[in-house]
Design a protein around this motif. Structure first.
Motif, mmCIF file in Angstrom:
data_model
loop_
_atom_site.group_PDB
_atom_site.id
_atom_site.type_symbol
_atom_site.label_atom_id
_atom_site.label_comp_id
_atom_site.label_asym_id
_atom_site.label_seq_id
_atom_site.Cartn_x
_atom_site.Cartn_y
_atom_site.Cartn_z
ATOM 1 N N ARG A 56 0.825 -1.202 0.000
ATOM 2 C CA ARG A 56 0.000 0.000 0.000
ATOM 3 C C ARG A 56 0.867 1.263 0.000
ATOM 4 O O ARG A 56 0.589 2.214 -0.740
ATOM 5 C CB ARG A 56 -0.935 -0.012 1.216
ATOM 6 C CG ARG A 56 -1.946 1.133 1.224
ATOM 7 C CD ARG A 56 -2.857 1.027 2.429
ATOM 8 N NE ARG A 56 -3.917 2.005 2.384
ATOM 9 C CZ ARG A 56 -5.187 1.749 2.087
ATOM 10 N NH1 ARG A 56 -5.544 0.522 1.786
ATOM 11 N NH2 ARG A 56 -6.085 2.707 2.085
ATOM 12 N N GLU A 82 2.392 1.711 -3.517
ATOM 13 C CA GLU A 82 1.387 2.077 -4.519
ATOM 14 C C GLU A 82 0.920 3.513 -4.326
ATOM 15 O O GLU A 82 0.756 4.256 -5.297
ATOM 16 C CB GLU A 82 0.184 1.125 -4.435
ATOM 17 C CG GLU A 82 0.476 -0.258 -4.985
ATOM 18 C CD GLU A 82 -0.706 -1.202 -4.854
ATOM 19 O OE1 GLU A 82 -1.676 -0.871 -4.124
ATOM 20 O OE2 GLU A 82 -0.668 -2.278 -5.464
ATOM 21 N N ARG A 122 -6.492 5.544 -4.983
ATOM 22 C CA ARG A 122 -7.868 5.363 -4.511
ATOM 23 C C ARG A 122 -8.724 4.716 -5.605
ATOM 24 O O ARG A 122 -9.502 3.797 -5.344
ATOM 25 C CB ARG A 122 -8.436 6.726 -4.101
ATOM 26 C CG ARG A 122 -9.867 6.693 -3.627
ATOM 27 C CD ARG A 122 -10.305 8.043 -3.111
ATOM 28 N NE ARG A 122 -10.358 9.040 -4.167
ATOM 29 C CZ ARG A 122 -10.847 10.264 -4.021
ATOM 30 N NH1 ARG A 122 -11.290 10.662 -2.839
ATOM 31 N NH2 ARG A 122 -10.861 11.110 -5.027
ATOM 32 N N ARG A 154 -7.732 0.938 -5.961
ATOM 33 C CA ARG A 154 -8.238 0.095 -4.874
ATOM 34 C C ARG A 154 -9.746 -0.108 -4.986
ATOM 35 O O ARG A 154 -10.265 -1.197 -4.744
ATOM 36 C CB ARG A 154 -7.889 0.688 -3.506
ATOM 37 C CG ARG A 154 -6.409 0.810 -3.192
ATOM 38 C CD ARG A 154 -5.553 -0.380 -3.549
ATOM 39 N NE ARG A 154 -5.994 -1.625 -2.935
ATOM 40 C CZ ARG A 154 -5.491 -2.820 -3.209
ATOM 41 N NH1 ARG A 154 -4.521 -2.946 -4.082
ATOM 42 N NH2 ARG A 154 -5.943 -3.893 -2.628
ATOM 43 N N TYR A 155 -10.473 0.955 -5.365
ATOM 44 C CA TYR A 155 -11.928 0.839 -5.504
ATOM 45 C C TYR A 155 -12.264 -0.109 -6.658
ATOM 46 O O TYR A 155 -13.135 -0.971 -6.522
ATOM 47 C CB TYR A 155 -12.555 2.217 -5.746
ATOM 48 C CG TYR A 155 -14.039 2.256 -5.454
ATOM 49 C CD1 TYR A 155 -14.511 2.668 -4.209
ATOM 50 C CD2 TYR A 155 -14.978 1.882 -6.413
ATOM 51 C CE1 TYR A 155 -15.871 2.711 -3.930
ATOM 52 C CE2 TYR A 155 -16.334 1.917 -6.139
ATOM 53 C CZ TYR A 155 -16.775 2.331 -4.901
ATOM 54 O OH TYR A 155 -18.118 2.357 -4.630
ATOM 55 N N GLY A 158 -11.550 -3.733 -5.704
ATOM 56 C CA GLY A 158 -12.606 -4.198 -4.816
ATOM 57 C C GLY A 158 -13.907 -4.447 -5.556
ATOM 58 O O GLY A 158 -14.589 -5.448 -5.330
ATOM 59 N N ASP A 194 -8.361 -2.687 5.309
ATOM 60 C CA ASP A 194 -7.978 -1.397 4.725
ATOM 61 C C ASP A 194 -7.475 -0.424 5.790
ATOM 62 O O ASP A 194 -6.407 0.176 5.644
ATOM 63 C CB ASP A 194 -9.174 -0.747 4.020
ATOM 64 C CG ASP A 194 -9.472 -1.350 2.665
ATOM 65 O OD1 ASP A 194 -8.559 -1.877 2.028
ATOM 66 O OD2 ASP A 194 -10.634 -1.267 2.234
ATOM 67 N N HIS A 231 -3.644 0.687 6.408
ATOM 68 C CA HIS A 231 -3.356 2.103 6.169
ATOM 69 C C HIS A 231 -2.613 2.717 7.355
ATOM 70 O O HIS A 231 -1.645 3.462 7.166
ATOM 71 C CB HIS A 231 -4.645 2.882 5.903
ATOM 72 C CG HIS A 231 -4.392 4.290 5.506
ATOM 73 N ND1 HIS A 231 -4.112 4.660 4.211
ATOM 74 C CD2 HIS A 231 -4.310 5.423 6.238
ATOM 75 C CE1 HIS A 231 -3.897 5.958 4.163
ATOM 76 N NE2 HIS A 231 -4.009 6.448 5.383
ATOM 77 N N TRP A 251 -11.140 2.032 0.690
ATOM 78 C CA TRP A 251 -11.586 2.078 -0.694
ATOM 79 C C TRP A 251 -11.793 0.689 -1.273
ATOM 80 O O TRP A 251 -12.731 0.475 -2.045
ATOM 81 C CB TRP A 251 -10.584 2.870 -1.532
ATOM 82 C CG TRP A 251 -10.370 4.250 -0.997
ATOM 83 C CD1 TRP A 251 -11.338 5.192 -0.752
ATOM 84 C CD2 TRP A 251 -9.132 4.842 -0.606
ATOM 85 N NE1 TRP A 251 -10.766 6.339 -0.250
ATOM 86 C CE2 TRP A 251 -9.413 6.159 -0.144
ATOM 87 C CE3 TRP A 251 -7.813 4.409 -0.604
ATOM 88 C CZ2 TRP A 251 -8.426 7.029 0.307
ATOM 89 C CZ3 TRP A 251 -6.831 5.269 -0.155
ATOM 90 C CH2 TRP A 251 -7.139 6.559 0.291
ATOM 91 N N ASN A 252 -10.962 -0.253 -0.940
ATOM 92 C CA ASN A 252 -11.125 -1.612 -1.441
ATOM 93 C C ASN A 252 -12.415 -2.221 -0.900
ATOM 94 O O ASN A 252 -13.169 -2.860 -1.636
ATOM 95 C CB ASN A 252 -9.910 -2.460 -1.069
ATOM 96 C CG ASN A 252 -9.899 -3.793 -1.769
ATOM 97 O OD1 ASN A 252 -10.304 -4.795 -1.206
ATOM 98 N ND2 ASN A 252 -9.439 -3.823 -3.001
#
Length: 196
Positions: free
Chosen positions: A38, A41, A51, A54-55, A58, A121, A125, A138-139
């Motif tokens: 993370r 990235e 963001r 990751r979204y 997911g 997440d 983070h 976000w995932n």
């Protein structure tokens, strides 16, 4: 599934180098490794593209699980919709509770509210960044979006409205049909449409 401390749904076979959960092959990745991934990235891509990535990841994972859950539960959408929380908890992604879920597809309305006491997440983070001014799951939000979207056959957007990283007691997620969100969901729409 989630009542037992130990269960037979998770199996590790060291001699074959396999781990399975409900007969689905997987791989164990520790949180420290996810934190390293993370951090890099986020550094390389920047906040907006990270963001979005990751979204989108997911969303695709949720969509695939939604399709699988519909099949497992013989196209019973009401049961399949509950599977995302249970399966996510079995995977160790989060511990979740459904607070409210109402939908009427004829009237084109949907509202779902979930509260998670723990997410991978947010944990990862905190291990990888000191940024605490954003909701960061976000995932997880993407996964919930993809799962519901696949089962209902309509684009659903899930947004995290509270996050433990920002100091809230729990992470809270709200899902609505895309058409019911305003400009606050613009970054999600941009993320799902973002080009290379």
């Amino acid at each position: 599934y989630v009542e037992a401390e130990r269960n037979t749904w998770l199996e590790s076979n060291p001699s074959r180098g396999t781990i399975t959960l409900l007969n689905r092959s997987g791989v164990f990745v520790d949180l420290e490794a996810l934190a390293v991934e993370r951090r890099h990235e986020l550094t390389v891509l920047g906040l907006e593209r990270f963001r979005a990535l990751r979204y989108r990841i997911g969303f695709e994972q949720g969509r695939r699980d939604g399709h699988r859950h519909l099949s497992v539960f013989n196209d019973n959408a009401r049961v399949a919709l509950q599977a995302s929380i249970i399966f996510g908890q079995l995977q160790g992604r989060f511990v979740g509770e459904s607070l409210r879920f109402e939908f009427d597809l004829d009237q084109r309305t949907l509202y779902r509210e979930l509260e998670f006491s723990s997410t991978v997440d947010s944990t990862v983070h905190r291990m990888s960044s000191d940024m605490d001014d954003h909701c960061v799951c976000w995932n997880t939000a993407g996964y919930l979006s993809g799962h519901v979207s696949e089962i209902l056959g309509r684009r659903v957007v899930t947004m995290e409205t509270e996050c433990v990283v920002k100091g809230h007691a729990k992470c809270r997620f709200v899902s609505r049909l895309d058409s019911e969100w305003g400009d606050e969901a613009g970054w999600v729409r941009d993320a799902l449409a973002m080009e290379s």
